[in-house]
Design a protein around this motif. Structure first.
Motif, PDB file in Angstrom:
ATOM      1  N   LYS A 163      -3.854  10.239 -10.073  1.00  0.00           N
ATOM      2  CA  LYS A 163      -4.943  11.198  -9.806  1.00  0.00           C
ATOM      3  C   LYS A 163      -4.458  12.649  -9.961  1.00  0.00           C
ATOM      4  CE  LYS A 163      -8.991  12.247  -7.517  1.00  0.00           C
ATOM      5  NZ  LYS A 163      -9.091  12.527  -6.068  1.00  0.00           N
ATOM      6  N   CYS A 164      -3.291  12.997  -9.298  1.00  0.00           N
ATOM      7  CA  CYS A 164      -2.913  14.425  -9.281  1.00  0.00           C
ATOM      8  C   CYS A 164      -1.586  14.702  -9.983  1.00  0.00           C
ATOM      9  CB  CYS A 164      -2.856  14.927  -7.835  1.00  0.00           C
ATOM     10  SG  CYS A 164      -1.437  14.282  -6.932  1.00  0.00           S
ATOM     11  N   GLY A 165      -0.883  13.646 -10.383  1.00  0.00           N
ATOM     12  CA  GLY A 165       0.358  13.867 -11.137  1.00  0.00           C
ATOM     13  C   GLY A 165       1.584  14.107 -10.274  1.00  0.00           C
ATOM     14  N   PHE A 218       5.265  10.282  -2.504  1.00  0.00           N
ATOM     15  CA  PHE A 218       4.565   9.157  -1.877  1.00  0.00           C
ATOM     16  C   PHE A 218       5.098   8.833  -0.479  1.00  0.00           C
ATOM     17  CE2 PHE A 218       4.171   8.302  -6.482  1.00  0.00           C
ATOM     18  CZ  PHE A 218       2.790   8.249  -6.576  1.00  0.00           C
ATOM     19  N   THR A 219       4.239   8.210   0.326  1.00  0.00           N
ATOM     20  CA  THR A 219       4.666   7.662   1.617  1.00  0.00           C
ATOM     21  C   THR A 219       5.485   6.397   1.355  1.00  0.00           C
ATOM     22  OG1 THR A 219       2.724   6.246   1.713  1.00  0.00           O
ATOM     23  CG2 THR A 219       2.536   8.423   2.785  1.00  0.00           C
ATOM     24  N   LEU A 239       0.846  -1.199   0.000  1.00  0.00           N
ATOM     25  CA  LEU A 239       0.000   0.000   0.000  1.00  0.00           C
ATOM     26  C   LEU A 239       0.879   1.246   0.000  1.00  0.00           C
ATOM     27  CD1 LEU A 239      -2.982   1.014   0.642  1.00  0.00           C
ATOM     28  CD2 LEU A 239      -2.210   1.084   2.995  1.00  0.00           C
ATOM     29  N   ILE A 240       0.524   2.211  -0.828  1.00  0.00           N
ATOM     30  CA  ILE A 240       1.286   3.472  -0.863  1.00  0.00           C
ATOM     31  C   ILE A 240       0.290   4.622  -0.987  1.00  0.00           C
ATOM     32  CG2 ILE A 240       1.631   3.542  -3.387  1.00  0.00           C
ATOM     33  CD1 ILE A 240       4.535   4.351  -2.824  1.00  0.00           C
ATOM     34  N   ASP A 241       0.567   5.734  -0.259  1.00  0.00           N
ATOM     35  CA  ASP A 241      -0.345   6.890  -0.312  1.00  0.00           C
ATOM     36  C   ASP A 241       0.322   8.047  -1.032  1.00  0.00           C
ATOM     37  OD1 ASP A 241      -2.473   5.771   1.102  1.00  0.00           O
ATOM     38  OD2 ASP A 241      -1.489   6.178   3.018  1.00  0.00           O
ATOM     39  N   CYS A 242      -0.472   8.773  -1.802  1.00  0.00           N
ATOM     40  CA  CYS A 242       0.032  10.004  -2.407  1.00  0.00           C
ATOM     41  C   CYS A 242      -0.101  11.090  -1.345  1.00  0.00           C
ATOM     42  CB  CYS A 242      -0.789  10.363  -3.643  1.00  0.00           C
ATOM     43  SG  CYS A 242      -0.400  11.997  -4.274  1.00  0.00           S
ATOM     44  N   LYS A 243       1.039  11.736  -0.988  1.00  0.00           N
ATOM     45  CA  LYS A 243       0.986  12.738   0.083  1.00  0.00           C
ATOM     46  C   LYS A 243       0.273  13.997  -0.398  1.00  0.00           C
ATOM     47  CE  LYS A 243       5.443  11.661   2.116  1.00  0.00           C
ATOM     48  NZ  LYS A 243       6.736  12.274   2.357  1.00  0.00           N
ATOM     49  N   THR A 284      -4.635  10.095  -2.141  1.00  0.00           N
ATOM     50  CA  THR A 284      -5.230   8.862  -2.670  1.00  0.00           C
ATOM     51  C   THR A 284      -4.322   7.679  -2.338  1.00  0.00           C
ATOM     52  OG1 THR A 284      -4.239   9.326  -4.807  1.00  0.00           O
ATOM     53  CG2 THR A 284      -6.593   9.801  -4.579  1.00  0.00           C
ATOM     54  N   ARG A 285      -4.935   6.539  -2.302  1.00  0.00           N
ATOM     55  CA  ARG A 285      -4.265   5.317  -1.872  1.00  0.00           C
ATOM     56  C   ARG A 285      -4.096   4.405  -3.080  1.00  0.00           C
ATOM     57  NH1 ARG A 285      -5.695   3.276   4.016  1.00  0.00           N
ATOM     58  NH2 ARG A 285      -4.092   4.828   4.432  1.00  0.00           N
ATOM     59  N   HIS A 286      -2.953   3.793  -3.214  1.00  0.00           N
ATOM     60  CA  HIS A 286      -2.691   2.949  -4.384  1.00  0.00           C
ATOM     61  C   HIS A 286      -2.036   1.640  -3.969  1.00  0.00           C
ATOM     62  CE1 HIS A 286      -3.278   6.584  -6.821  1.00  0.00           C
ATOM     63  NE2 HIS A 286      -2.592   7.187  -5.874  1.00  0.00           N
ATOM     64  N   ARG A 287      -2.150   0.667  -4.858  1.00  0.00           N
ATOM     65  CA  ARG A 287      -1.339  -0.534  -4.719  1.00  0.00           C
ATOM     66  C   ARG A 287      -0.052  -0.249  -5.470  1.00  0.00           C
ATOM     67  NH1 ARG A 287      -3.938  -6.389  -5.986  1.00  0.00           N
ATOM     68  NH2 ARG A 287      -1.814  -6.906  -6.628  1.00  0.00           N
ATOM     69  N   ALA A 288       1.090  -0.354  -4.785  1.00  0.00           N
ATOM     70  CA  ALA A 288       2.358   0.076  -5.392  1.00  0.00           C
ATOM     71  C   ALA A 288       2.635  -0.672  -6.695  1.00  0.00           C
ATOM     72  CB  ALA A 288       3.499  -0.123  -4.396  1.00  0.00           C
TER      73      ALA A 288
END
Ligand code: GAP
Length: 464
Positions: free
Chosen positions: A131-133, A137-138, A85-89, A93-97
Motif C-alpha cells: 500500500k505505502c511502500g 512491520f510489526t 498476521l503482520i501490520d504495516c506500522k 494496513t494489515r497483511h498475511r505475511a
C-alpha cells in the motif's frame, strides 16, 4: 476476461451482486442473484450426483453449522487454525505475511514456513508494504480464523462457540451414526455441502476468498494401507468431473505437496490449481488424512470410534481420504472459462459458452413479432415450463434478444414466427454456432431433450 470484467458481467446479468449494496456494501460479501443461485445450485447438484448419488459407496449428510466447542479443540482448529498476521506500522494496513512475501514479485515461496522463517525472509529481502511502500512491520502474530459467537440467552449463561470453518468435522462426528444406520462396510464415504466461515485476513479476488463460503466435502473411510489407492482414484474422479463440466484440461493442474511440506497428519496431499485471471490458485484440495481426525475425536470424546470388520473381526480406526471443494471457487472458474467477447458479422457479442447442463436458462422462447406471435409463443413457453429451465422474452428487436440470451449462456432459443402459425414449425437458434434449424412444433420437446441432455459419465446411461 479480467477479474474486473467478470465482476461487472456478474452484476449486469444478475449472477452476483455486492452484499448489502443499498447500505454502501459490506466489503467482500456477495449475494447470488437469480441466475447465480441457479448456476450454484446446478453445480452443487452435479457434485452431489457425481460423488454421492451415483456412487454406491457414498452417502450424504447435512450436519449442524454450530457444533460443540470441544470439536474444534480436538480437530486442532482452536490451537492451530491461524494465519500469520503482520501490520504495516507506517500506513496501518494489515497483511498475511505469506501473501506479502509471495506477492512481492521476487519469486519467493512462503509455503509451509514458520513465523521466524517468514520474518527472516521479509527482512532479508526488505519486502515493502504494497500500500505505502514502507518496510516497517510489526512482528508476526498468529491470527485464529474462526468466528466466535455466543450461545444462550441470559448474560451469565453464555457459552462461546464457533461458526464452523469447514464442513468436514460434522462428518467425523457423525461417522459412527452413519455407518451403523446405513449398514455400510469400510470402504465407504460421507459427503456434504454447506456454508463455512473463516475470518480471513485478506479476503478478495471477488468470490475466490470470502469470509462466508460454501464447501462440498467428502470423507472417504478406508482400511489403513489402502488410502493411496483411494487417493489416486479420487484424483482421477475430480479431474473427470471438472472436464465434464466444461473446464478445459489445459486450464487446471495438480500441485502435489512435497513430502517435507505435508501437514503432520497427512501422508499425501494435492491441490487442483485453476488458472484464474490473476494466475494459478487453489480450486480443490485432496488430502489423505490418515486416522488423525477420528483418533482426535475418539480421545477427546471418550467414545470408541473403531470399526469392526465383519469378516475378520479386526478392530481399527479407518484412514480418511478427503476431497474438499469450494463451490464459489468452482462457480468463478466455470464462468471465467466460459465467458468471452466474440467478433461476429455485425459487431461483437458476449458469449457464456457454459455446458448446457449448467445453463441457468436452457431455452428461451421468443415471438418474432410481439403482436402477431405472442399467443403461440406464450403457449409454447407454458408447455415447456414443466420440463426445462425456460425464459420468455418478447421485448425488443430479435437480434438484441439473441445477444442477451448468448450473454447469459442460454444454449437454445426457440423463435415463433409466421411459419409457426401457418406451418406449425419453429426455428431453433443455437447459442455457440448461431446456426438456425427449423423443426415441427410437435417435435420441440424431444429435440430439446436430445440437445440438452447431459452426457455426464456419472448419469445412468440410457439403454439403446
Ligand atoms: N476440510 C479441509 C479444508 O477445509 P481447505 O483447503 O482449508 O481444506 C478446502 O479448504 C477448499 O475450500 C479450498 O480448496 C477452497 O476451494 C475452499 N475455500 C477455503 N477457504 C475459502 C475461502 N475463504 N473462500 C472461498 N473458498 C474457500
Amino acid at each position: 476476461m479480467t477479474l474486473e470484467q467478470l465482476v461487472n458481467y456478474a452484476k449486469t446479468y444478475g449472477y452476483i451482486f455486492q452484499g448489502s449494496e443499498i447500505y454502501g456494501g459490506l466489503s467482500n460479501t456477495w449475494d447470488y442473484g437469480p441466475l447465480g443461485v441457479t448456476l450454484k445450485r446446478l453445480i452443487k447438484d452435479a457434485w452431489w450426483d457425481a460423488f454421492i448419488t451415483h456412487d454406491a459407496k457414498v452417502v450424504g449428510l447435512d450436519s449442524a453449522l454450530l457444533m460443540h466447542p470441544k470439536t474444534w479443540e480436538a480437530s486442532g482448529h482452536v490451537g492451530g487454525f491461524s494465519d500469520p498476521l503482520i501490520d504495516c506500522k507506517s500506513c496501518k494496513t494489515r497483511h498475511r505475511a505469506d501473501h506479502l512475501i509471495e506477492g512481492a514479485d521476487l519469486g519467493l515461496s512462503a509455503d509451509g514456513l514458520d513465523k521466524d522463517a517468514l520474518e527472516r525472509l521479509i527482512d532479508e529481502h526488505a519486502i515493502q508494504c504494497p500500500k505505502c511502500g514502507a518496510h516497517d512491520f510489526t512482528p508476526i502474530r498468529a491470527f485464529n480464523l474462526m468466528f466466535k459467537t455466543q450461545l444462550g440467552v441470559t448474560e451469565n449463561n453464555l457459552q462461546d462457540i464457533y461458526l464452523r470453518p469447514e464442513t468436514a468435522q460434522g462428518i467425523f462426528l457423525n461417522y459412527k451414526n452413519v455407518q451403523r444406520t446405513s449398514r455400510l462396510k469400510v470402504p465407504f464415504g460421507i459427503g456434504q455441502i454447506g456454508k463455512s466461515f473463516r475470518n480471513e485476513i485478506t479476503p478478495g479476488n471477488f468470490i475466490f476468498r470470502t469470509r462466508e463460503f460454501e464447501q462440498a466435502e467428502l470423507e472417504f473411510f478406508c482400511e489403513p494401507g489402502t488410502e493411496k489407492m483411494w487417493f489416486d482414484a479420487y484424483k482421477e474422479k475430480m479431474r473427470t468431473f471438472l472436464r465434464t463440466l466444461g473446464l478445459p484440461e489445459s486450464s487446471f493442474k495438480f500441485a502435489d505437496h512435497p513430502e517435507e511440506k505435508l501437514s503432520h497428519y497427512s501422508n499425501a496431499t494435492t491441490d487442483i490449481m485453476y488458472e484464474f485471471p490473476w494466475g494459478y490458485d487453489e480450486l480443490w484440495g485432496l488430502a489423505s488424512r490418515t486416522d488423525y481426525d477420528l483418533t482426535q475425536h475418539q480421545t477427546a470424546s471418550g467414545v470408541n470410534l473403531e470399526y469392526i470388520d465383519p469378516l475378520t473381526n479386526a478392530r481399527y480406526l479407518p484412514y480418511v481420504v478427503e476431497p474438499s471443494l469450494g463451490i464459489d471457487r468452482l462457480f468463478l472458474a466455470l464462468i471465467h472459462a466460459a465467458l468471452r467477447d466474440e467478433e461476429i458479422e455485425n459487431g461483437t457479442r458476449t458469449l457464456l459458452a457454459i455446458d448446457p447442463s449448467l445453463a441457468p436458462v436452457q431455452v428461451a422462447v421468443l415471438p418474432l413479432i410481439k403482436k402477431r406471435h405472442k399467443a403461440l409463443a406464450e403457449s409454447t413457453f407454458q408447455s415447456l415450463l414443466g420440463h426445462f429451465r425456460v425464459q420468455y422474452d418478447e421485448a425488443g428487436a430479435i437480434g438484441r434478444r439473441y445477444r442477451r440470451q448468448d450473454a447469459i449462456g442460454t444454449p437454445v432459443c426457440v423463435t415463433i414466427d409466421d411459419d409457426s402459425l401457418e406451418q406449425e414449425t419453429v426455428t431453433l437458434r443455437m447459442r455457440d454456432s448461431m446456426d438456425q434449424i427449423t423443426i415441427p412444433l410437435k417435435d420441440l420437446p424431444d429435440t430439446l431433450s436430445t440437445h440438452l441432455t447431459s452426457e455426464a459419465p456419472w448419469q445412468p446411461q440410457k439403454k439403446s
